[in-house]
Design a protein around this motif. Structure first.
Motif, short mmCIF file in Angstrom:
data_model
loop_
_atom_site.label_atom_id
_atom_site.label_comp_id
_atom_site.label_asym_id
_atom_site.label_seq_id
_atom_site.Cartn_x
_atom_site.Cartn_y
_atom_site.Cartn_z
N ASP A 400 0.77 -1.17 0.17
CA ASP A 400 0.02 0.10 0.06
C ASP A 400 0.91 1.35 0.05
O ASP A 400 0.69 2.15 -1.04
CB ASP A 400 -0.66 -0.06 1.01
N ASN A 920 -6.27 5.02 3.95
CA ASN A 920 -6.64 5.44 2.61
C ASN A 920 -7.78 6.40 2.67
O ASN A 920 -7.55 7.65 1.75
CB ASN A 920 -7.36 4.17 2.13
N LYS A 952 -6.50 3.37 -5.07
CA LYS A 952 -7.33 2.53 -4.11
C LYS A 952 -7.33 1.18 -4.74
O LYS A 952 -7.70 0.00 -4.07
CB LYS A 952 -8.55 3.26 -3.96
N THR A 955 -4.05 -0.88 -4.44
CA THR A 955 -3.85 -1.29 -2.97
C THR A 955 -4.63 -2.18 -2.73
O THR A 955 -4.18 -3.34 -1.91
CB THR A 955 -3.84 -0.06 -1.97
N ALA A 959 -3.34 -5.95 -1.67
CA ALA A 959 -3.25 -6.47 -0.57
C ALA A 959 -4.37 -7.85 -0.49
O ALA A 959 -3.91 -8.77 0.45
CB ALA A 959 -4.05 -5.30 0.42
#
Length: 1014
Positions: A400, A920, A952, A955, A959
């Motif tokens: 991230d 975020n 966004k 990430t 993730a």
């Protein structure tokens, strides 16, 4: 300002060198870090075992248990004390505070026991041991032979195998279990002794006065000083037989005239079996700070060398090697880490469509891991499931950080293709730096409150969370300083014409954002749905304590009916072994009868199996356990069995109970407690999802009580002590000295003929020597009474209790315990003064859940403080915190849909989500605030969401993919972190609509009538 702009250019070479050093240093640290299954944790439990022969339970309680309990209660930092009193022995567990120095606490307990030792019976033997994983074996081997006797096999194990294997670095002890000790038996001929007027006391006295080594002092002669030694020793059976017992000047009586001297195995009420053959078990115990994997590898090599020097026909094979599971677990978690990382890089390539940007991420993450490993090495951490799992779980957050910065640099380059890279780097980093600090702090501070967590969960998960903090701090500094330099190193100098050919790429405004922000009712309905999930789903989740692992090994504890002979117990167990060996997934097993792997008081009718499954076993360990349980209970209903896994049982031994379900009923009458325990056990048995239910009533076998007739003893001039000594000769025999042979001492045991086959009638008719050598039956001077066995007495904090235990079978703590509680309330009537408490894993779970709730609230408040410091607006902090907390609804949904229990691991994932979503949201609001300075609120919202859409998605997908191997629980050890990974993935999924739809709607509501300025 110019110097600041040129920082990455001016310090490119030294920073590049530093990054290379971090990579190399990380590799060095990885090679030097010790490996273990769990972190080296010293458990706050000290166990005291007192052995006083074969005293009755009630006498043990009064004379030994209560004085020891009262003494231990005076020790500082004691939380509570539990005791189990059995026939001839008692076991006391002192549970100290987790903050206590366990070594000092042990010294205090030993000191206070020494103070009261004069008030205890003189022959009591007390052992004090602090409980930590290092007292339990980490590997075991079976020594077998078809040609050697049990005596010879034990001698080989003791005098060849043990010294040879003890040379391995890191070994604390080599324990030899099983086999037989060599003894010299003097089997007295009662008729001859009586005819010659010789008593057992005369034989014992002669042996003692003949077989000794003593010094008479020093002798000085011609400037030399000599030590004089009287060596009146016996070194062989023939010499022992030649000892003179009496000489009345008419006849010299030697031992061989009145006894038969034999070499026999010692009397032991234990039996060892491995893979269907009697043998000797060799257990390896490691030193507390030794590297398990390194020691195990060295032990494997040593065993190969040992096989070359063992006598012909003697074999040594492993039956349990914990390092194999540790290696597999570490490899599984490491593989999950690298697989997830590579998949996340693929996501970056797809979204950025830039080899340079993706390569920057690919290089940055190993540098971050290298710095993390260096710090872990400096702090004396080990590579274990918790530290590696923390790094694996942090990969999503590391990615991230890297993606956010690389995407910002890449987007800045797309918008300004004609500007040099150095200027772009400065512009991107300067723009993001405040948000980077705030977002990093929001994810770091959520782990700080874990210092509040106590118990075994706190001990292990604090190591995990501190590793995460280290990893995230390393990620921030490497991303802030190292990533721009890496990006610069990968940038090729282009000619002016080449630069001009690049086209500007500006952010495409997403029209759907306007749709949602102008229809806030959609966000409100979605938010209400998530609130409903948070309210209603947790109650429907299964719950547990620590996540389970499939270890590939099973511990089977068993108990035959009280008083069952060793041979009869062995017969039943051999039927069990036929079932075990037939199972297709079983590779090997070992069995102990009359002893166990841990530090316990153990009766001759109890013991355990250690069953090792094949590495590629088709069924799970839980499924194999269920199969074996059903077959064994059907085949041998008289046996009480209890199944577990090795490491789980070891942790249970170090804590309160090995069974997850523990129900304690307190009262003052033992018969009433036993009655209530049986009623509670019946309730638990009828609850679906339970197995191996035990009412806690442990009855020692029946006993034969001999009451001397003091009047007749006085008439025959005998003392009770002399009578007891002769009775001992009739059964176990009396030790009358030792014979030194090479490096061992072999006892000389004086026994009567038929001592191993004597029954109760034979005991009544056993002849007793008078002082003149005449004989009379025992029944003349003593009354023999047979008693049924006495039940063990259990106490906690000086109060008697009954303890009912059970394991879970296709059930969870959260579903089973409420059913048990309702059943007890409805079906068990508690007398006045009696009450029930719930212990075991359930008590630990309830304590941990309370602490985790406090941690969740505290972490949320810390995130709120970080946002407030960053933006200095309470409304903003509330909006971002609300979005972050709503994210846990996704975690609840993921746990519910995957049937994953809410335990300490998944709860930790819930807490992580708050920080991740908060991070975020900070970037989004930062973009919105900067944009709103130059445009309207609606335009700023649309621009900020459009700008943050790509990072966004990157990430979140990065993730999720990085955590997917852990979430799937692939490989040994991965199951421990599976609940955490599932919870985090669920939170990430819900985070996208929260950040892309709900957050912009809330921002418009809050700022539609405001103007943002500096």
């Amino acid at each position: 300002m110019k110097k600041t702009q040129d920082f990455f250019v001016r310090y490119q070479k030294p920073v590049s060198l530093l990054l290379l050093i971090l990579l190399l240093g990380g590799g060095f640290a990885y090679s030097r870090l010790q490996s273990s299954l769990f972190p080296e944790i010293t458990f706050p439990k000290i166990k005291i075992i007192a052995d006083a022969g074969l005293q009755p339970v009630d006498n043990m309680m009064v004379t030994i248990t209560k004085p020891l309990e009262n003494a231990v209660k005076q020790v500082p930092d004691l939380e509570y004390v539990r005791s189990t009193t059995s026939r001839g022995s008692c076991e006391i567990s002192a549970f100290m505070s987790w903050n206590a120095d366990i070594d000092i606490s042990q010294q205090r307990i030993e000191a206070i026991i020494n103070q009261i030792k004069n008030t205890l019976p003189p022959d009591v033997n007390i052992t004090v041991q602090k409980m930590n994983p290092s007292i339990l074996p980490v590997s075991g081997y079976t020594l077998e032979s078809h040609s050697k006797s049990p005596i010879e096999l034990k001698q080989i194990a003791t005098y060849t195998v043990k010294p040879f294997l003890s040379q391995v670095a890191g070994v604390s002890d080599i324990r030899v279990i099983g086999g037989k000790n060599k003894e010299y038996w003097v089997v007295l001929n009662i008729q001859k002794m009586s005819a010659l007027g010789i008593t057992p006391d005369m034989v014992s006295s002669a042996l003692t006065q003949t077989n000794f080594i003593k010094s008479e002092g020093y002798l000085s002669d011609y400037k030399m000083l000599y030590l004089t030694v009287m060596k009146a020793t016996v070194s062989a059976r023939d010499e022992l037989a030649e000892i003179v017992i009496s000489n009345d000047r008419k006849r010299v009586v030697q031992l061989k005239d009145i006894a038969d001297v034999q070499i026999n195995p010692g009397i032991e009420y234990t039996k060892i079996n491995a893979n269907g053959h009697e043998g000797v078990l060799v257990a390896v115990v490691k030193q507390p700070n030794a590297n398990l994997v390194t020691m195990s590898d060295a032990m494997d090599k040593k065993v190969i060398a040992l096989k070359k020097i063992l006598p012909p026909g003697v074999t040594i094979k492993p039956y349990y090697v914990q390092a194999d599971f540790v290696k597999t677990a570490i490899k599984s978690v490491t593989d999950s880490l690298w697989i997830g990382l590579l998949l996340a890089i693929v996501v970056a390539i797809i979204f950025l469509r830039s080899v340079k940007a993706s390569a920057t991420i690919l290089i940055t993450i190993p540098v971050t891991l290298g710095l993390t490993l260096i710090i872990l090495y400096v702090r004396d951490y080990t590579l274990n499931i918790m530290t590696l799992g923390a790094v694996a779980a942090s990969i999503g957050l590391i990615i991230d950080d890297a993606i956010v910065v690389v995407e910002q640099i890449h987007r800045t380059h797309e918008e300004h293709p004609d500007e040099p890279t150095t200027a772009l780097l400065h512009k991107a980093i300067s723009y993001l730096f405040p948000a980077m600090v705030g977002s990093s702090l929001s994810t770091i501070v959520i782990f700080v409150p874990f210092v509040l967590m106590s118990g075994v969960a706190g001990a292990y998960f604090k190591v995990m969370t501190s590793t995460m903090i280290i990893t995230l701090i390393c990620s921030f500094f490497v991303t802030w300083i190292g990533l721009p330099v890496i990006y610069l190193l990968l940038t090729r100098n282009k000619t002016k014409n080449a630069a001009q050919q690049e086209q500007e790429h500006h952010i495409k405004k997403q029209r759907w954002v306007s749709f949602f922000i102008h229809k806030p009712v959609i966000s409100i309905i979605f938010t209400l749905l998530l609130i409903a999930v948070v309210i209603f789903i947790p109650a429907r989740l299964e719950s547990g304590f620590l996540p389970d692992m499939d270890e590939g090994s099973i511990v089977l504890d068993y108990t035959s009916p009280p008083g069952t002979s060793l041979n009869e117990t062995d017969r039943m167990l051999r039927e069990i072994e036929k079932i075990i060996i037939k199972h297709p997934d079983v590779q090997a097993y070992s069995r102990r009868t009359g002893t166990q792997m841990g530090f316990f008081i153990t009766e001759p009718n109890t013991g355990d199996y250690l069953i090792q499954l094949k590495k590629d076993h088709k069924e799970t360990t839980e499924e194999v356990t269920s199969d074996l349980r059903g077959q064994i209970e059907a085949s041998q209903p008289a046996l009480r069995v209890d199944f577990g896994q090795v490491i789980g049982d070891m942790l249970g031994d170090l804590m309160t109970s090995t069974q997850p379900i523990e129900i304690k009923v307190f009262g003052d009458n033992q018969l009433t407690l036993q009655k209530l325990s049986k009623q509670i056990a019946e309730v638990v048995t009828n609850v679906k999802g339970t197995a191996d239910v035990f009412d806690g009533i442990v009855v020692a076998g029946p006993s034969v009580e001999l009451n001397p007739d003091y009047r007749k003893l006085a008439q025959y001039n005998l003392t009770p002590n002399a009578l007891q000594t002769q009775l001992q000769n009739s059964l176990d025999g009396s030790l009358a000295g030792t014979i030194i042979e090479k490096e061992q001492l072999s006892p000389i045991r004086m026994v009567y003929p038929g001592n191993r086959t004597l029954d109760i009638n034979g005991l009544r008719n056993q002849r007793i020597f008078l002082n003149n050598g005449q004989l009379l039956p025992l029944s003349e001077v003593a009354k023999i009474t047979i008693h049924t066995g006495d039940a063990e007495i259990q106490r906690e904090n000086l109060q008697s209790m009954g303890v009912v235990t059970a394991r879970l079978d296709q059930g969870s703590l959260g579903s089973v315990i409420p059913l048990i509680q309702r059943g007890i309330e409805q079906k068990v009537s508690m007398p006045v003064g009696y009450h029930v408490e719930y212990g075991g894993a359930y008590a630990e779970q309830q304590q941990s859940f309370k602490e985790l709730l406090i941690i969740l609230v505290t972490a949320s408040l810390l995130v709120f403080c970080v946002i407030l410091f960053l933006f200095r607006e309470i409304s903003v902090a509330f909006i971002i915190l609300a979005i972050a907390v709503l994210g846990i609804s996704g975690s609840f949904l993921a746990l519910f849909l995957t049937h994953t229990p809410l335990n300490v691991g998944s709860y930790t994932g819930l807490i992580m989500i708050v920080g991740i979503i908060g991070e975020n949201a900070i970037f989004t609001f930062w973009q919105f605030r900067e944009s709103a300075k130059e445009s309207s609120v609606d335009e700023a919202i649309v621009y900020s969401i459009s700008t943050r859409l790509r990072p966004k998605l990157m990430t979140a997908l990065g993730a999720i993919i990085a955590l997917m191997p852990l979430a799937l629980g692939i490989g040994a050890g991965a199951q421990l972190h599976q609940p955490l990974a599932i919870a985090v993935i669920g939170g990430f999924v819900i985070a996208l609509p929260l950040l892309l739809i709900v957050l912009p709607s809330m921002l418009r509501i809050a700022y539609r009538h405001k103007t943002l300025t500096e």
